[in-house]
Each structure stands twice: as structure tokens, then as C-alpha cells.
Design a protein around this motif. Structure first.
Motif, PDB file in Angstrom:
ATOM      1  N   GLY A 207       0.943  -1.224  -0.017  1.00 46.43           N
ATOM      2  CA  GLY A 207      -0.037   0.089   0.010  1.00 46.43           C
ATOM      3  C   GLY A 207       0.766   1.290   0.136  1.00 46.43           C
ATOM      4  N   VAL A 208       0.304   2.150  -0.936  1.00 48.47           N
ATOM      5  CA  VAL A 208       1.493   3.490  -0.887  1.00 48.47           C
ATOM      6  C   VAL A 208       0.127   4.704  -0.832  1.00 48.47           C
ATOM      7  CG1 VAL A 208       2.873   4.948  -2.475  1.00 48.47           C
ATOM      8  CG2 VAL A 208       2.949   2.377  -2.457  1.00 48.47           C
ATOM      9  N   GLY A 209       0.633   5.539  -0.210  1.00 47.46           N
ATOM     10  CA  GLY A 209      -0.180   6.765  -0.150  1.00 47.46           C
ATOM     11  C   GLY A 209       0.386   8.043  -0.564  1.00 47.46           C
ATOM     12  N   LEU A 210      -0.004   9.005  -1.205  1.00 48.38           N
ATOM     13  CA  LEU A 210       0.717  10.254  -1.360  1.00 48.38           C
ATOM     14  C   LEU A 210      -0.067  11.394  -1.236  1.00 48.38           C
ATOM     15  CD1 LEU A 210       3.163   9.603  -4.594  1.00 48.38           C
ATOM     16  CD2 LEU A 210       3.865   9.981  -2.290  1.00 48.38           C
ATOM     17  N   ASN A 211       0.311  12.243  -0.537  1.00 50.65           N
ATOM     18  CA  ASN A 211      -0.469  13.671  -0.479  1.00 50.65           C
ATOM     19  C   ASN A 211      -0.251  14.364  -1.686  1.00 50.65           C
ATOM     20  OD1 ASN A 211      -0.921  12.818   2.243  1.00 50.65           O
ATOM     21  ND2 ASN A 211       0.701  14.242   3.101  1.00 50.65           N
ATOM     22  N   MET A 212      -1.277  14.754  -2.430  1.00 52.83           N
ATOM     23  CA  MET A 212      -1.358  15.720  -3.599  1.00 52.83           C
ATOM     24  C   MET A 212      -1.510  17.091  -3.321  1.00 52.83           C
ATOM     25  SD  MET A 212      -0.302  13.431  -6.053  1.00 52.83           S
ATOM     26  CE  MET A 212      -0.759  13.757  -7.368  1.00 52.83           C
TER      27      MET A 212
END
Length: 323
Positions: A207-212
Motif C-alpha cells: 500500500g502506498v499513499g501520497l499527499n497531492m
């Protein structure tokens, strides 16, 4: 669904009259109003102006399989065709686990506009606003069980950094074992979960999360300094960013499956945010102080202490800078 149709129209950030929206959806203006109230439940900022109508402030860059495909390597087309794109989901990692329960799921991928139960490491909540960040999970099968996890999160961190470099984002560094930093602040995170035989064939959910773009989001629930990509052109192009991320993940995992962490170590060391700095490592209720000295060949954190060099692996170990 009417709410999805409404979102697709309002995504441009322009004003649309209630009459126009009702005509497009084939419903009354009163029904449009009810749908707008549902959108506000997603924490979207809906602006209403008399004589002009309604808009989503700042617009939305909704995920699109077609737009993602424009930037995805040819080798990933099969993955993209089988990828699930959700609106609101509890967690992409949980969804991937459900998919594994149905049978072999090697290279299954899913993403969502919003997570209601997004998780970071050690069960922490991951801020997951609708349409403002990236959340995706990819399943990869390994044949050597838990041993496959040694250094894997660091390999994924390098892949994420490579994707951001492709997007011309500067100032990226990595914090052991699974944080992605931008100018020293948390930009993204990695969460690995294993399903299957701990000593044999297993499937790892990555799982990968990135703040855009978090400018319009209430981020007061975040307890550490954070960053997003709003200052970069890629910050308003979630589809291209997701494509670049998938390209980098696929390439890294293909190599990792053959060679392990070794080919990624030098790049990880070059990106290490705290190498040579004074840090403290938490083990349960205990804190150990020392100098961070990069990682060993299998991805274990090296800490130089007064009593010698200590090596730590993932799990419940937590690393902090000493200010």
C-alpha cells in the motif's frame, strides 16, 4: 449513480446552475440539492452563488483508467485493465486482502478517490480526503514467505522516489523504514501486509499513499509535519502521478523478486534522511539513542551507540530525529 455523475460535471471547478445539473442528471433541482448535500459529506468544499449555481472549489482531478493508461508502460497494460478504481472505500489494502481471499491475486491493483479507514504504520490513521491524494495497493507474490519482506519496504521507498523524480519533484528523502519525505516533511507512506505461508508462497499487499493537494483539507488530525505536491505541476495530475508510480513499482518489484534488496541499497542510502544524524529508536517503552548509520545489506537499520552498533528491523521499531 447520480452523485458520481454530479461529481464528473463539477470536477471542472466551474459554476453550474441547478437547472443545468438537473437536466444532465434527469432529476429535479430539489434532487440536485440533496445530491450536493451528499457531496459535502465527502468534505468537499461546495460553493453556491445566486445566479451562477454551484461549484467544487478548486475542482477535482478524478481518477480515470484512460488517462492513467496514457502514461503507463506497455508492460503494465494487463495490470491496468484488471485494476479496480473505487469512489469511497474503507482501505485499498483491505480491498486487496479481500481479493486475495478469492484466489491468487498476483499483480492485482486497486485505487480509490477516498479511504474511510486508511491506515499508516502501527495502525495510525492516514488522512484520506476525497480526490486530493493518491491511495493504491498492489499485490505481489513471493515464494520465500516472510524472508521476502526483508528490505522490501525500502525497495518500495526507492521506487516511489524514482516516480517522483520522473515527475520533476525535488527534495525527496526517505525515512526508515517506510516514510517518504519532501523537504523533511512527510509526503507519503508505505504499508506492507503479508497473506499466505510465512515460510513459503505468500502474497504481499503493498500500500502506498501520497499527499497531492491538501490546501482545502482540515489537516489538524495530523500529528507530524506534512507536505503535499501542490507546489509542483504533478500535484494537479493525479492520473499521471499514479501511472508513474505504477511504472516504478512494477520495475522495482520485478528486480527485487530476482535479486532482493541489494541492487537498491546504494540508492536508498543516498536518499536516507537521517544518515549521520543523532536519532532515537523506540523499542516498546524503551528509547535508544545514537547516530543513524544507514542500513545493512538486508535493510536493517544501523544505530551507532555508546555500547556499539545495533541493528534493527521493522515491526514495532520507531525512528525519531533528536532535536
Amino acid at each position: 449513480m447520480a452523485s458520481e455523475q454530479l461529481l464528473s460535471v463539477l470536477a471542472d471547478g466551474e459554476f453550474h446552475s441547478g437547472e443545468e445539473l438537473g437536466g444532465l442528471l434527469g432529476v429535479s433541482r430539489a434532487a440536485v440539492w440533496k445530491q450536493l448535500q451528499k457531496l459535502e459529506e465527502l468534505s468537499l468544499s461546495i460553493e453556491a452563488q445566486k445566479g451562477r449555481g454551484y461549484r467544487v472549489v478548486g475542482g477535482l482531478d478524478l481518477l480515470s483508467r484512460e488517462l492513467i493508461a496514457q502514461h503507463t508502460d506497455q508492460a503494465l497494460q494487463a495490470i491496468l485493465e484488471g485494476m479496480d478504481i473505487f469512489g469511497v472505500l474503507d482501505s485499498t489494502n483491505l480491498q486487496a486482502a479481500k481479493r486475495i481471499a478469492m484466489g491468487p491475486a498476483h499483480q492485482y491493483c486497486c485505487t480509490a478517490e477516498q479511504q474511510t479507514a486508511g491506515r499508516g504504520r502501527r495502525g495510525r490513521q492516514w488522512l484520506s480526503p476525497f480526490g486530493r491524494s493518491l491511495y493504491c495497493s498492489l499485490v505481489w507474490e513471493f515464494s520465500n514467505g516472510a524472508a521476502a519482506l526483508e528490505g522490501l519496504s525500502l525497495c518500495i521507498g526507492v521506487a516511489v522516489a524514482n516516480a517522483l523524480s520522473e515527475a520533476d519533484v525535488d527534495g525527496i528523502s526517505l525515512k526508515w523504514p517506510n516514510d517518504v519525505l519532501l523537504d523533511g516533511k512527510k509526503l507519503g507512506g508505505i504499508l506492507l501486509e503479508m497473506q499466505g505461508d510465512p515460510a513459503g508462497v505468500c502474497q504481499v499487499i503493498i500500500g502506498v499513499g501520497l499527499n497531492m493537494q491538501l490546501q482545502e483539507v482540515d489537516s489538524t488530525v495530523v500529528t507530524q509535519p506534512w507536505a503535499d505536491l501542490s507546489a509542483y505541476p504533478i500535484g494537479s495530475d493525479r492520473n499521471r502521478m499514479l501511472a508513474l508510480l505504477l511504472n516504478a513499482l512494477f520495475a522495482a518489484l520485478t528486480q527485487y523478486s530476482r535479486q532482493g534488496f541489494s541492487p537498491f541499497r546504494d540508492q536508498w542510502l543516498a536518499l536516507d534522511a537521517f544518515r549521520g544524524q543523532s536519532v532515537k529508536v523506540q523499542l516498546g517503552e524503551e528509547w535508544l539513542f545514537g547516530t543513524e548509520d544507514g542500513v545493512n545489506p538486508d535493510g536493517g537499520l544501523r544505530l551507532i551507540t555508546d555500547s556499539g552498533v545495533r541493528v534493527f528491523h521493522g515491526g514495532e521499531v520507531s525512528l525519531r530525529e533528536v532535536c
